[in-house]
Design a protein around this motif. Structure first.
Motif, short mmCIF file in Angstrom:
data_model
loop_
_atom_site.label_atom_id
_atom_site.label_comp_id
_atom_site.label_asym_id
_atom_site.label_seq_id
_atom_site.Cartn_x
_atom_site.Cartn_y
_atom_site.Cartn_z
N THR A 194 9.30 -1.30 -2.46
CA THR A 194 7.92 -1.78 -2.56
C THR A 194 7.25 -1.72 -1.20
O THR A 194 7.84 -2.17 -0.21
CB THR A 194 7.89 -3.22 -3.11
OG1 THR A 194 8.52 -3.23 -4.37
CG2 THR A 194 6.46 -3.71 -3.25
N MET A 195 6.06 -1.14 -1.17
CA MET A 195 5.31 -1.04 0.09
C MET A 195 4.06 -1.93 -0.02
O MET A 195 3.51 -2.12 -1.11
CB MET A 195 4.84 0.41 0.33
CG MET A 195 5.92 1.47 0.21
SD MET A 195 7.19 1.34 1.47
CE MET A 195 6.28 1.77 2.96
N LEU A 196 3.65 -2.46 1.11
CA LEU A 196 2.42 -3.26 1.13
C LEU A 196 1.36 -2.54 1.92
O LEU A 196 1.64 -1.95 2.97
CB LEU A 196 2.67 -4.63 1.78
CG LEU A 196 3.63 -5.56 1.05
CD1 LEU A 196 3.78 -6.87 1.82
CD2 LEU A 196 3.14 -5.85 -0.37
N TRP A 197 0.12 -2.58 1.42
CA TRP A 197 -1.01 -2.00 2.14
C TRP A 197 -1.61 -3.07 3.05
O TRP A 197 -1.93 -4.16 2.59
CB TRP A 197 -2.06 -1.48 1.16
CG TRP A 197 -3.34 -1.04 1.82
CD1 TRP A 197 -4.57 -1.61 1.68
CD2 TRP A 197 -3.51 0.08 2.70
NE1 TRP A 197 -5.50 -0.92 2.43
CE2 TRP A 197 -4.87 0.12 3.06
CE3 TRP A 197 -2.64 1.05 3.21
CZ2 TRP A 197 -5.39 1.08 3.92
CZ3 TRP A 197 -3.15 2.01 4.07
CH2 TRP A 197 -4.50 2.03 4.41
N ASP A 198 -1.73 -2.75 4.32
CA ASP A 198 -2.36 -3.66 5.28
C ASP A 198 -3.76 -3.14 5.57
O ASP A 198 -3.93 -2.18 6.32
CB ASP A 198 -1.50 -3.71 6.56
CG ASP A 198 -2.04 -4.72 7.56
OD1 ASP A 198 -3.27 -4.98 7.55
OD2 ASP A 198 -1.24 -5.25 8.35
#
Ligand code: ZN
Length: 487
Positions: free
Chosen positions: A252-256
């Motif tokens: 899972t990747m998070l967008w900053d």
């Protein structure tokens, strides 16, 4: 993009808050912005012994959305417990649907890209679930706070097939989906308030390959443009890995949004072992054939059908039809003006050019806009009949917004109605004829290029009130000592 040998493959999961006044399994209010933890009860707090009761209105809205998205609405679906631990989920599980969802196998059609290509993205499933609470990390210096007002708010999750091939296509899919939900009035679909949330599954594969690559999931995207930028950033990252001969790891990747970058989520948030099982507190959700038929019969005209109808009925171009159907209220407004006025193209020009300009400039909605469709149609009628020039009409339009008076009343009072009465026009022409005798003589002798100059002088003489078309006719008839004589 430098990685043209690779193709982006995207599927989207969209969570939509249903527009009910009560939560999905209790009577607590869903009002946005109530004081923290004020809209709670034993059911949505997850206290022992509390029993959920399904909100029928939530089911109706979910079923309506599923049908509008072309899905098969199943007569029987099952609520399941999805277990995970999180501070904002005091029950330790979320009530959702798993292997027997509300609806499956639909799709959305839309146009995409500069070439306006026709696209269809299949929808895998639509299921119902409850929302979790909210952890607040920025209110107190050394503590996190929990607000459970959102716990138990009804959601649908709309899962697409991995049919999307670019970030722009993802944006166009989301735009059409949001529009459909707004037309249906099942949700306000407001991304800023979190009533529409998007997660993306994305992978990259060589263009020649039919096999999907390893996918990652992107979360925490708060706007359509964030979705676009996050997809592009993650695609770049995956392509770089593949080009170096490395592997993409499923995570899972998070967008900053602040740093405009993508980073891996902590591993804790990645566990997918939810131990689903049917919720023993809730019976299966059963919809009769009659209930499903009633939901279908109550569906409104959807955006794509409305675009098509406006194009056909009012002879609009594709682009205008798209702009005018961008919200249901705008389409209603336009259609009322066009019907009252009779000329759909002229109505489109005014609504797109003048009305939308006001709405955008003043940041108001059509509900707050003071000129009714009938009043605008009256103004357009004056322009069509040659009583008002386009510039004068814009001036009258401004006064209509300020005073709420009718177009004719304002135009008459402000002396803007064009004079078409030949006697009055001849007086002005005669005055010009006297004061510019040299030009008049040359024109009368056949010097055609002076016509424009003379029309301009007559318009000036009449302080803009003369109807220029009729002035033109009257002047032309004076050429070569014509029937109109020399004045
Ligand atoms: Zn409650």
């Amino acid at each position: 993009m430098s990685h043209s040998t690779y193709e982006m493959v995207v599927g989207l999961e969209v969570h939509v808050q249903l527009a009910t006044r009560r939560k999905i399994f209790c009577n607590c209010s869903t009002d946005f912005g109530a004081p923290p933890n004020s809209s709670t009860c034993p059911v949505c707090l997850g206290l022992p012994g509390a029993l959920p009761v399904l909100n029928a209105h939530a089911v109706a809205l979910a079923g309506r959305a599923a049908l509008a998205l072309g899905c098969t609405l199943h007569p029987r679906s099952v609520f399941a417990r999805k277990h995970y631990f999180y501070p904002d989920l005091p029950k330790g599980y979320q009530i959702s649907q798993f292997d027997q969802p509300l609806a499956t196998a639909g799709g959305i059609e839309f146009v995409s890209g500069a070439e306006r290509a026709f696209r269809r993205v299949a929808i895998t499933r639509v299921h119902m679930e409850e929302d979790a609470g909210k952890s607040i990390h920025d209110r107190f210096p050394r503590a996190s706070a929990i607000d459970l007002n959102r716990a138990g708010v009804p959601l649908i999750e709309i899962v697409s097939e991995p049919d999307i091939r670019s970030s722009g296509e993802a944006r166009d899919y989301l735009r059409e989906l949001k529009l459909i939900l707004e037309y249906l009035e099942v949700s306000d679909a407001n991304m800023e308030e979190g009533s529409l949330r998007v997660d993306a599954n994305i992978s990259a594969r060589p263009r020649s390959s039919a096999k999907f690559g390893t996918k990652t999931e992107i979360k925490n995207m708060n706007s359509f443009s964030a979705v676009e930028r996050a997809l592009d950033a993650e695609f770049e990252r995956q392509c770089s890995l593949l080009e170096r001969g490395e592997r993409v790891v499923q995570q899972t990747m998070l967008w900053d949004a602040v740093r405009s970058e993508i980073r891996p989520a902590r591993s804790k948030e990645e566990s997918h072992d939810y131990r689903y099982f049917p919720d023993p507190d809730l019976p299966a959700l059963v919809l009769s054939a009659a209930e499903i038929a009633a939901l279908r019969a109550a569906l409104p005209e959807l955006p794509s059908a409305r675009r098509e109808r406006l194009r056909t009925v009012f002879a609009l171009g594709a682009q205008d039809a798209e702009v005018l159907t961008a919200s249901r209220s705008l389409a209603d407004y336009y259609e009322a003006v066009a019907t009252a006025h009779g000329d759909g193209k002229a109505a489109a020009t005014w609504v797109i050019g003048e009305v939308l300009a006001v709405l955008n400039h003043e940041r108001i909605s059509l509900g707050e806009f003071s000129v009714t469709p009938q009043a605008l149609a009256e103004l357009l009628g004056l322009v069509r009949d040659g009583r008002l020039s386009r510039n004068a009409a814009k001036q009258v339009f401004g006064s209509m917004r300020a005073s709420g008076e009718g177009a004719s009343t304002i135009a008459e009072r402000e002396g803007l109605l064009q004079v078409r009465d030949d006697a009055a026009l001849r007086d002005w022409i005669d005055a010009v004829w006297r004061e510019h005798a040299a030009e008049a003589r040359r024109f009368a002798a056949g010097e055609q290029k002076l016509l424009g100059v003379l029309v301009g002088l007559v318009m000036k003489e009449s302080r803009g009130r003369a109807d220029p078309k009729r002035v033109n006719q009257l002047l032309s008839s004076r050429v070569g000592g014509g029937a109109e004589g020399g004045g």
